[in-house]
Design a protein around this motif. Structure first.
Motif, PDB file in Angstrom:
ATOM      1  N   ASN A   1      11.421 -18.656  10.891  1.00  0.00           N
ATOM      2  CA  ASN A   1      10.248 -19.460  11.284  1.00  0.00           C
ATOM      3  C   ASN A   1       9.536 -18.915  12.516  1.00  0.00           C
ATOM      4  O   ASN A   1       8.349 -19.196  12.730  1.00  0.00           O
ATOM      5  CB  ASN A   1      10.661 -20.911  11.530  1.00  0.00           C
ATOM      6  CG  ASN A   1      11.711 -21.046  12.628  1.00  0.00           C
ATOM      7  OD1 ASN A   1      12.689 -20.309  12.639  1.00  0.00           O
ATOM      8  ND2 ASN A   1      11.529 -21.999  13.528  1.00  0.00           N
ATOM      9  N   ILE A   2      10.238 -18.117  13.353  1.00  0.00           N
ATOM     10  CA  ILE A   2       9.573 -17.554  14.542  1.00  0.00           C
ATOM     11  C   ILE A   2       9.550 -16.030  14.515  1.00  0.00           C
ATOM     12  O   ILE A   2       9.118 -15.401  15.473  1.00  0.00           O
ATOM     13  CB  ILE A   2      10.241 -18.042  15.846  1.00  0.00           C
ATOM     14  CG1 ILE A   2      11.723 -17.608  15.891  1.00  0.00           C
ATOM     15  CG2 ILE A   2      10.117 -19.549  15.996  1.00  0.00           C
ATOM     16  CD1 ILE A   2      12.381 -17.853  17.247  1.00  0.00           C
ATOM     17  N   ALA A   3       9.991 -15.435  13.419  1.00  0.00           N
ATOM     18  CA  ALA A   3      10.058 -13.974  13.324  1.00  0.00           C
ATOM     19  C   ALA A   3       8.664 -13.363  13.447  1.00  0.00           C
ATOM     20  O   ALA A   3       7.702 -13.857  12.859  1.00  0.00           O
ATOM     21  CB  ALA A   3      10.695 -13.564  11.998  1.00  0.00           C
ATOM     22  N   GLY A   4       8.575 -12.280  14.219  1.00  0.00           N
ATOM     23  CA  GLY A   4       7.322 -11.559  14.384  1.00  0.00           C
ATOM     24  C   GLY A   4       6.371 -12.157  15.395  1.00  0.00           C
ATOM     25  O   GLY A   4       5.300 -11.602  15.643  1.00  0.00           O
ATOM     26  N   LYS A   5       6.722 -13.286  15.997  1.00  0.00           N
ATOM     27  CA  LYS A   5       5.829 -13.951  16.935  1.00  0.00           C
ATOM     28  C   LYS A   5       6.083 -13.551  18.391  1.00  0.00           C
ATOM     29  O   LYS A   5       5.320 -13.938  19.284  1.00  0.00           O
ATOM     30  CB  LYS A   5       5.955 -15.469  16.780  1.00  0.00           C
ATOM     31  CG  LYS A   5       5.544 -15.976  15.396  1.00  0.00           C
ATOM     32  CD  LYS A   5       5.703 -17.482  15.286  1.00  0.00           C
ATOM     33  CE  LYS A   5       5.303 -17.959  13.890  1.00  0.00           C
ATOM     34  NZ  LYS A   5       5.438 -19.442  13.744  1.00  0.00           N
ATOM     35  N   GLY A   6       7.174 -12.813  18.626  1.00  0.00           N
ATOM     36  CA  GLY A   6       7.469 -12.358  19.980  1.00  0.00           C
ATOM     37  C   GLY A   6       8.003 -13.421  20.900  1.00  0.00           C
ATOM     38  O   GLY A   6       8.018 -13.254  22.124  1.00  0.00           O
ATOM     39  N   ILE A   7       8.489 -14.534  20.331  1.00  0.00           N
ATOM     40  CA  ILE A   7       8.949 -15.645  21.179  1.00  0.00           C
ATOM     41  C   ILE A   7      10.452 -15.892  21.072  1.00  0.00           C
ATOM     42  O   ILE A   7      10.964 -16.852  21.639  1.00  0.00           O
ATOM     43  CB  ILE A   7       8.199 -16.945  20.829  1.00  0.00           C
ATOM     44  CG1 ILE A   7       8.426 -17.328  19.356  1.00  0.00           C
ATOM     45  CG2 ILE A   7       6.711 -16.808  21.134  1.00  0.00           C
ATOM     46  CD1 ILE A   7       7.810 -18.680  18.977  1.00  0.00           C
ATOM     47  N   ALA A   8      11.162 -15.032  20.361  1.00  0.00           N
ATOM     48  CA  ALA A   8      12.612 -15.209  20.198  1.00  0.00           C
ATOM     49  C   ALA A   8      13.322 -15.030  21.535  1.00  0.00           C
ATOM     50  O   ALA A   8      12.984 -14.139  22.326  1.00  0.00           O
ATOM     51  CB  ALA A   8      13.156 -14.221  19.175  1.00  0.00           C
ATOM     52  N   ASN A   9      14.308 -15.883  21.784  1.00  0.00           N
ATOM     53  CA  ASN A   9      15.104 -15.813  23.013  1.00  0.00           C
ATOM     54  C   ASN A   9      16.276 -14.866  22.802  1.00  0.00           C
ATOM     55  O   ASN A   9      17.108 -15.082  21.925  1.00  0.00           O
ATOM     56  CB  ASN A   9      15.601 -17.218  23.371  1.00  0.00           C
ATOM     57  CG  ASN A   9      16.272 -17.280  24.735  1.00  0.00           C
ATOM     58  OD1 ASN A   9      16.813 -16.285  25.212  1.00  0.00           O
ATOM     59  ND2 ASN A   9      16.251 -18.445  25.353  1.00  0.00           N
ATOM     60  N   GLU A  10      16.355 -13.832  23.610  1.00  0.00           N
ATOM     61  CA  GLU A  10      17.391 -12.803  23.444  1.00  0.00           C
ATOM     62  C   GLU A  10      18.673 -13.088  24.219  1.00  0.00           C
ATOM     63  O   GLU A  10      19.617 -12.273  24.187  1.00  0.00           O
ATOM     64  CB  GLU A  10      16.855 -11.448  23.883  1.00  0.00           C
ATOM     65  CG  GLU A  10      16.689 -11.231  25.385  1.00  0.00           C
ATOM     66  CD  GLU A  10      15.372 -11.751  25.949  1.00  0.00           C
ATOM     67  OE1 GLU A  10      15.023 -11.369  27.077  1.00  0.00           O
ATOM     68  OE2 GLU A  10      14.706 -12.549  25.253  1.00  0.00           O
ATOM     69  N   GLU A  11      18.753 -14.235  24.922  1.00  0.00           N
ATOM     70  CA  GLU A  11      19.881 -14.478  25.817  1.00  0.00           C
ATOM     71  C   GLU A  11      21.221 -14.459  25.100  1.00  0.00           C
ATOM     72  O   GLU A  11      22.202 -13.915  25.619  1.00  0.00           O
ATOM     73  CB  GLU A  11      19.693 -15.798  26.559  1.00  0.00           C
ATOM     74  CG  GLU A  11      18.652 -15.744  27.652  1.00  0.00           C
ATOM     75  CD  GLU A  11      18.903 -14.618  28.653  1.00  0.00           C
ATOM     76  OE1 GLU A  11      20.038 -14.532  29.155  1.00  0.00           O
ATOM     77  OE2 GLU A  11      17.981 -13.838  28.916  1.00  0.00           O
TER      78      GLU A  11
END
Length: 357
Positions: free
Chosen positions: A306-316
């Motif tokens: 649902n958020i793929a490709g939007k640059g908003i994924a949290n990498e923590e």
């Protein structure tokens, strides 16, 4: 540079590239100083990674393209080129080709650890459906690595405040009770205890065991698995001088006071343990596969189409997975060094006049 002195090499599988896997990998590696801590080795292709790097505007990342894991260059972000073709990324979509590439990445990354070219494995999320094939017929990473690396894998969800192991892992709810036996409960307690001692350097771990039924069975009113199976397994561990307690009612166990007392919790099934774990430690939680010869960690979330490709994924969570893999690898080396038999038996040479009896 000798093998002993080189930086730890972290094999990274990309998971489903239509999800957030590559994004969280690149965000974790975006700081130039990261290669001073370890050597990343990503199993994919420079074309695929460069495409997503450009989309995310991560210009500071430079790749060292290699054709085989035997060519790893320390101090660089290595990319083992598994494919030469250009891949069409369809963010948010489930595709067969994405599953095929996810498996190829996982297979090559795991093999590099087996072959000694890398030291630990960190896996980005897969789609457990589209990765299925003639070669991959497993519920997830945990079971696959148990097959190819050998051992008895334990899904161990870990964070600073909470550590949760599972008796049954990826099984339907209708089959959970079938997997709860004296042997399975006892063996999972043993695996958690072993991991806490060897991987986390806890000398006398305190382990809490949850019940299967509501209110831990209410003395048999709501089920007898606690009395017939779980309590005998706990008592067996106590006879071995292990600090194991329970069974506790799952609905009231996960308080801050209880979590401070115990080093880890054994849950009977997936959601019983993972719902409280992800509620308490979602951003920093890590999925660690204990019980294997080699270290494997992963973020505690999925592909997040649902958020793929939007640059908003949290990498923590992925970043924590990398750092945990490094710590566990070092702890295992230290434990092996501390417990090896360094004192060999040397016969005493009797001096003249000593009593020879």
């Amino acid at each position: 540079m000798s093998e002993k002195d080189r930086k730890i090499r972290v094999a990274i599988s990309i998971g489903d590239y239509n999800g957030i896997g590559i994004e969280i990998i690149l965000k974790t590696l975006k700081e130039k100083e990261i290669t001073e801590l370890f050597t990343p080795v990503i199993f994919a292709s420079t074309k695929l990674l460069s495409h997503q790097k450009d989309k995310l505007n991560l210009d500071r990342i430079n790749f060292q393209g290699i054709q085989d894991a035997s060519q790893i260059v320390d101090g660089k972000i290595n990319v083992v080129n598994l494919w030469k073709d250009t891949i069409e990324v369809q963010f948010g979509k489930v595709t067969k080709t994405a599953g095929e590439h996810a498996f190829q990445s996982l297979k090559a990354a795991a093999q590099s650890v087996t072959d000694g070219f890398t030291d630990v494995l960190v896996t980005a999320p897969i789609n457990k459906d589209n990765i299925q094939s003639e070669e991959f017929k497993f519920p997830g990473h945990t079971e696959y690595l148990g097959e190819v690396w050998g051992g008895f894998p334990l899904m161990f969800m870990v964070a600073e405040k909470i550590k949760v192991g599972l008796v049954t892992q990826h099984v339907p709810v209708s089959k959970i009770a079938q997997g709860i036996t004296k042997k399975s409960v006892y063996s999972k307690i043993q695996q958690i205890h072993k991991s806490l001692v060897e991987d986390y350097t806890v000398q006398k771990p305190k382990i809490a065991v949850l019940g299967l039924n509501p209110h831990a069975g209410d003395n048999g009113l709501l089920g007898t698995e606690e009395q017939d199976i779980i309590i005998p397994a706990i008592e067996r561990c106590k006879k071995e001088d292990k600090l194991v307690y329970g069974p506790y009612s799952a609905d009231s166990f996960f308080t801050s006071d209880n979590l401070e007392v115990f080093d880890a919790v054994l849950a009977m099934y997936h959601d019983q343990g993972l719902i409280p774990f992800k509620t308490i430690a979602f951003d920093e939680g890590v999925n660690y596969t204990a019980g294997l010869k080699y270290v494997r960690t992963s973020p505690d979330h999925g592909v997040a189409y649902n958020i793929a490709g939007k640059g908003i994924a949290n990498e923590e969570s992925f970043k924590e997975a990398v750092y945990l893999a490094l710590d566990l690898f070092k702890n295992r080396l230290d434990y092996a060094e501390l417990t090896k038999n360094v004192l060999q038996h040397i016969p005493l040479k009797l001096e003249k006049g000593d009593n020879k009896e």
